[in-house]
Scaffold this active site. Structure first.
Site, PDB file in Angstrom:
ATOM      1  N   LYS A 112       1.354  -1.422   0.049  1.00 52.32           N
ATOM      2  CA  LYS A 112       0.078   0.233   0.136  1.00 52.32           C
ATOM      3  C   LYS A 112       0.990   1.061  -0.074  1.00 52.32           C
ATOM      4  O   LYS A 112       0.217   2.411  -1.026  1.00 52.32           O
ATOM      5  CB  LYS A 112      -0.741  -0.031   1.449  1.00 52.32           C
ATOM      6  CG  LYS A 112      -2.504  -0.976   1.281  1.00 52.32           C
ATOM      7  CD  LYS A 112      -3.528  -1.096   2.029  1.00 52.32           C
ATOM      8  CE  LYS A 112      -4.067  -1.891   0.895  1.00 52.32           C
ATOM      9  NZ  LYS A 112      -5.596  -2.115   2.061  1.00 52.32           N
ATOM     10  N   LYS A 193      -5.747 -10.899  -6.422  1.00 51.56           N
ATOM     11  CA  LYS A 193      -6.946 -10.874  -5.862  1.00 51.56           C
ATOM     12  C   LYS A 193      -8.356  -9.746  -5.723  1.00 51.56           C
ATOM     13  O   LYS A 193      -7.460  -9.054  -6.218  1.00 51.56           O
ATOM     14  CB  LYS A 193      -6.682 -10.805  -3.833  1.00 51.56           C
ATOM     15  CG  LYS A 193      -6.271 -10.003  -3.570  1.00 51.56           C
ATOM     16  CD  LYS A 193      -6.258  -9.764  -2.155  1.00 51.56           C
ATOM     17  CE  LYS A 193      -6.001  -7.977  -1.759  1.00 51.56           C
ATOM     18  NZ  LYS A 193      -6.416  -8.005  -0.508  1.00 51.56           N
ATOM     19  N   LYS A 196     -10.327  -3.821  -2.920  1.00 54.27           N
ATOM     20  CA  LYS A 196     -11.747  -2.547  -2.963  1.00 54.27           C
ATOM     21  C   LYS A 196     -10.498  -1.970  -3.754  1.00 54.27           C
ATOM     22  O   LYS A 196     -10.987  -0.769  -4.696  1.00 54.27           O
ATOM     23  CB  LYS A 196     -11.812  -1.983  -1.647  1.00 54.27           C
ATOM     24  CG  LYS A 196     -12.119  -2.542  -0.801  1.00 54.27           C
ATOM     25  CD  LYS A 196     -12.637  -2.305   0.623  1.00 54.27           C
ATOM     26  CE  LYS A 196     -13.171  -3.015   1.241  1.00 54.27           C
ATOM     27  NZ  LYS A 196     -13.208  -3.158   2.516  1.00 54.27           N
TER      28      LYS A 196
HETATM   29  N1  AQP Z   1     -10.233 -11.489  -2.567  1.00 55.40           N
HETATM   30  C1  AQP Z   1     -10.497 -11.524  -1.320  1.00 55.40           C
HETATM   31  N2  AQP Z   1     -10.610 -12.779  -0.848  1.00 55.40           N
HETATM   32  C2  AQP Z   1     -10.934 -13.014   0.319  1.00 55.40           C
HETATM   33  N3  AQP Z   1     -11.272 -12.476   1.191  1.00 55.40           N
HETATM   34  C3  AQP Z   1     -10.435 -11.100   1.188  1.00 55.40           C
HETATM   35  N4  AQP Z   1     -10.989 -10.227   1.981  1.00 55.40           N
HETATM   36  C4  AQP Z   1     -10.603  -9.240   1.213  1.00 55.40           C
HETATM   37  N5  AQP Z   1     -10.621  -9.497  -0.005  1.00 55.40           N
HETATM   38  C5  AQP Z   1     -10.243 -10.871  -0.129  1.00 55.40           C
HETATM   39  C6  AQP Z   1     -10.993 -10.126   3.500  1.00 55.40           C
HETATM   40  O1  AQP Z   1     -12.141  -9.413   3.395  1.00 55.40           O
HETATM   41  C7  AQP Z   1     -11.756  -9.172   5.165  1.00 55.40           C
HETATM   42  C8  AQP Z   1     -12.171  -7.840   4.780  1.00 55.40           C
HETATM   43  O2  AQP Z   1     -11.249  -6.770   4.266  1.00 55.40           O
HETATM   44  P1  AQP Z   1     -10.643  -5.033   4.577  1.00 55.40           P
HETATM   45  O3  AQP Z   1     -11.755  -4.538   6.141  1.00 55.40           O
HETATM   46  O4  AQP Z   1      -9.349  -5.501   5.387  1.00 55.40           O
HETATM   47  O5  AQP Z   1     -11.013  -4.962   3.945  1.00 55.40           O
HETATM   48  P2  AQP Z   1     -10.095  -4.977   2.320  1.00 55.40           P
HETATM   49  O6  AQP Z   1      -8.189  -4.851   2.975  1.00 55.40           O
HETATM   50  O7  AQP Z   1     -10.374  -2.678   2.793  1.00 55.40           O
HETATM   51  O8  AQP Z   1     -10.618  -5.288   1.643  1.00 55.40           O
HETATM   52  P3  AQP Z   1      -9.933  -5.270   0.034  1.00 55.40           P
HETATM   53  O9  AQP Z   1     -10.528  -5.520  -0.490  1.00 55.40           O
HETATM   54  O10 AQP Z   1      -8.904  -6.611   0.662  1.00 55.40           O
HETATM   55  O11 AQP Z   1      -9.110  -4.005   0.229  1.00 55.40           O
HETATM   56  P4  AQP Z   1      -7.758  -3.718  -0.163  1.00 55.40           P
HETATM   57  O12 AQP Z   1      -7.554  -4.883  -1.868  1.00 55.40           O
HETATM   58  O13 AQP Z   1      -7.663  -2.566  -0.385  1.00 55.40           O
HETATM   59  O14 AQP Z   1      -6.716  -3.855   0.902  1.00 55.40           O
HETATM   60  C9  AQP Z   1     -10.571  -9.878   5.532  1.00 55.40           C
HETATM   61  O15 AQP Z   1     -10.479 -10.379   6.364  1.00 55.40           O
HETATM   62  C10 AQP Z   1      -9.889  -9.805   4.302  1.00 55.40           C
HETATM   63  O16 AQP Z   1      -9.042 -11.395   4.361  1.00 55.40           O
END
Ligand code: AQP
Length: 330
Positions: A112, A193, A196
């Site tokens: 990030k 993966k 968001k």
């Molecule tokens: N692609 C995924 N497959 C399985 N599990 C996933 N999680 C996130 N992406 C996947 C799980 O969702 C939960 C919530 O995650 P968070 O609040 O940490 O959300 P996040 O990280 O903002 O979600 P993203 O989409 O992964 O955002 P980025 O990539 O922006 O950080 C967690 O248990 C996570 O493992």
């Protein structure tokens, strides 16, 4: 009953299918087997730039979606992290027990920070706040996706370190990661993966999305060369991802799907999956809207959740204060 805690960030207007299949599905199931605490982690959400009005809205939408997915305030404690100030307080204490190099090894931070222009200290200490979230509730299990495995290892290390230094205090939690759905891949770039922040609109299915857009996205998902519908994540990441989604939502085994689609093409599978996903998401969106129609009731549920959470968190923090040599919290 063993205790469970997990959190999710209100950083988008909707959760996506990866969040649901990787983590939220377990949250719902574990209400029946565990003493369950779940939170919308808005303190984590400000580690990247944010707009106050948008964050306030998204926290409510996040809570409404969790209720729509099946969290039941009678069977779990649902709260918003910032309403329980013990979280940042324990985080500070844990930060003072975390090595700088140790925190610097977190791959999510490296990822990030390399993408964002503005990299805050909060983004760096994010996993320590996550440790505080979990350790305050003395949780035994933490249902998360595969991408959180490294953070959970840090939480375990910090718990053990604290226990060794000051005497037994924290429960050392286990990550609860469902192997089959621990990582749902991006539909447009199945080698990474669904996310968001990193996925483009074609790669991500939001739970609150219009059914027709959902159908379109599934139908245009990137698949692999060849024609066979077989589960082979290494060589066929696209089709394997679709099979995982299909199998989990429709509750059919992957072997059965492979048999049913034997001799058929990718297009047939996608056409059917498009309906499965659209049918799954539509009622969630509808229930979310109805929770959002009564914001006063929603806020009441969250306040009651925060009070219950604070009773547990406050008791833990008081013991930590004592161990550390602080005066009793007032
Ligand atoms: N692609 C995924 N497959 C399985 N599990 C996933 N999680 C996130 N992406 C996947 C799980 O969702 C939960 C919530 O995650 P968070 O609040 O940490 O959300 P996040 O990280 O903002 O979600 P993203 O989409 O992964 O955002 P980025 O990539 O922006 O950080 C967690 O248990 C996570 O493992």
């Amino acid at each position: 009953r063993p205790r469970v805690l997990s959190g999710i960030q209100p950083t988008a207007d909707s959760f996506h299918l990866g969040n649901y299949l990787g983590a939220l599905r377990s949250w719902v199931d574990m209400q029946d087997t565990h003493d369950a605490y779940y939170c919308v982690v808005d303190l984590h959400a400000i580690t990247i730039s944010h707009e106050p009005k948008v964050l306030r809205r998204r926290s409510r939408v996040a809570a409404a979606q969790l209720l729509a997915l099946g969290l039941d305030p009678q069977r779990c404690t649902l709260f918003v992290q910032s309403q329980v100030p013990e979280h940042p307080m324990l985080s500070w204490i844990l930060e003072c027990h975390t090595g700088f190099g140790e925190a610097g090894r977190m791959t999510q931070f490296k990822d990030k920070s390399s993408k964002n222009e503005r990299v805050t200290v909060g983004l760096f200490t994010y996993p320590v706040l996550q440790a505080a979230d979990i350790l305050l509730y003395r949780a035994d299990a933490v249902p998360v996706g595969e991408d959180q495995r490294q953070h959970l290892e840090l939480v375990r290390d910090l718990a053990q370190r604290f226990n060794t230094t000051y005497g037994k205090m924290f429960v050392v939690p286990e990550a609860h990661i469902v192997k089959e759905t621990g990582t749902i891949q991006d539909l447009a770039e199945p080698s990474r993966k669904m996310s968001k922040s990193a996925s483009g609109p074609a790669g991500i299915i939001d739970l609150l999305e219009e059914p027709n857009r959902i159908r379109k996205k599934i139908k245009s998902a990137v698949t692999d060369t060849g024609r066979e519908i077989t589960y082979d994540p290494e060589n066929k990441p696209g089709i394997s991802n679709l099979l995982t989604i299909y199998s989990t939502l429709a509750k059919v085994s992957i072997a059965d799907l492979e048999r049913d689609y034997d001799g058929k093409g990718y297009g047939d599978l996608k056409k059917d999956l498009a309906e499965v996903v659209a049918d799954f998401c539509a009622p969630i969106a509808e229930r979310t809207r109805s929770y959002l129609d009564d914001v006063a009731e929603l806020d009441k549920i969250l306040l009651a959740g925060a009070e219950k959470a604070q009773a547990v968190a406050g008791a833990t923090l008081a013991r930590v204060y004592d161990k550390i040599g602080f005066r009793t919290p007032v």
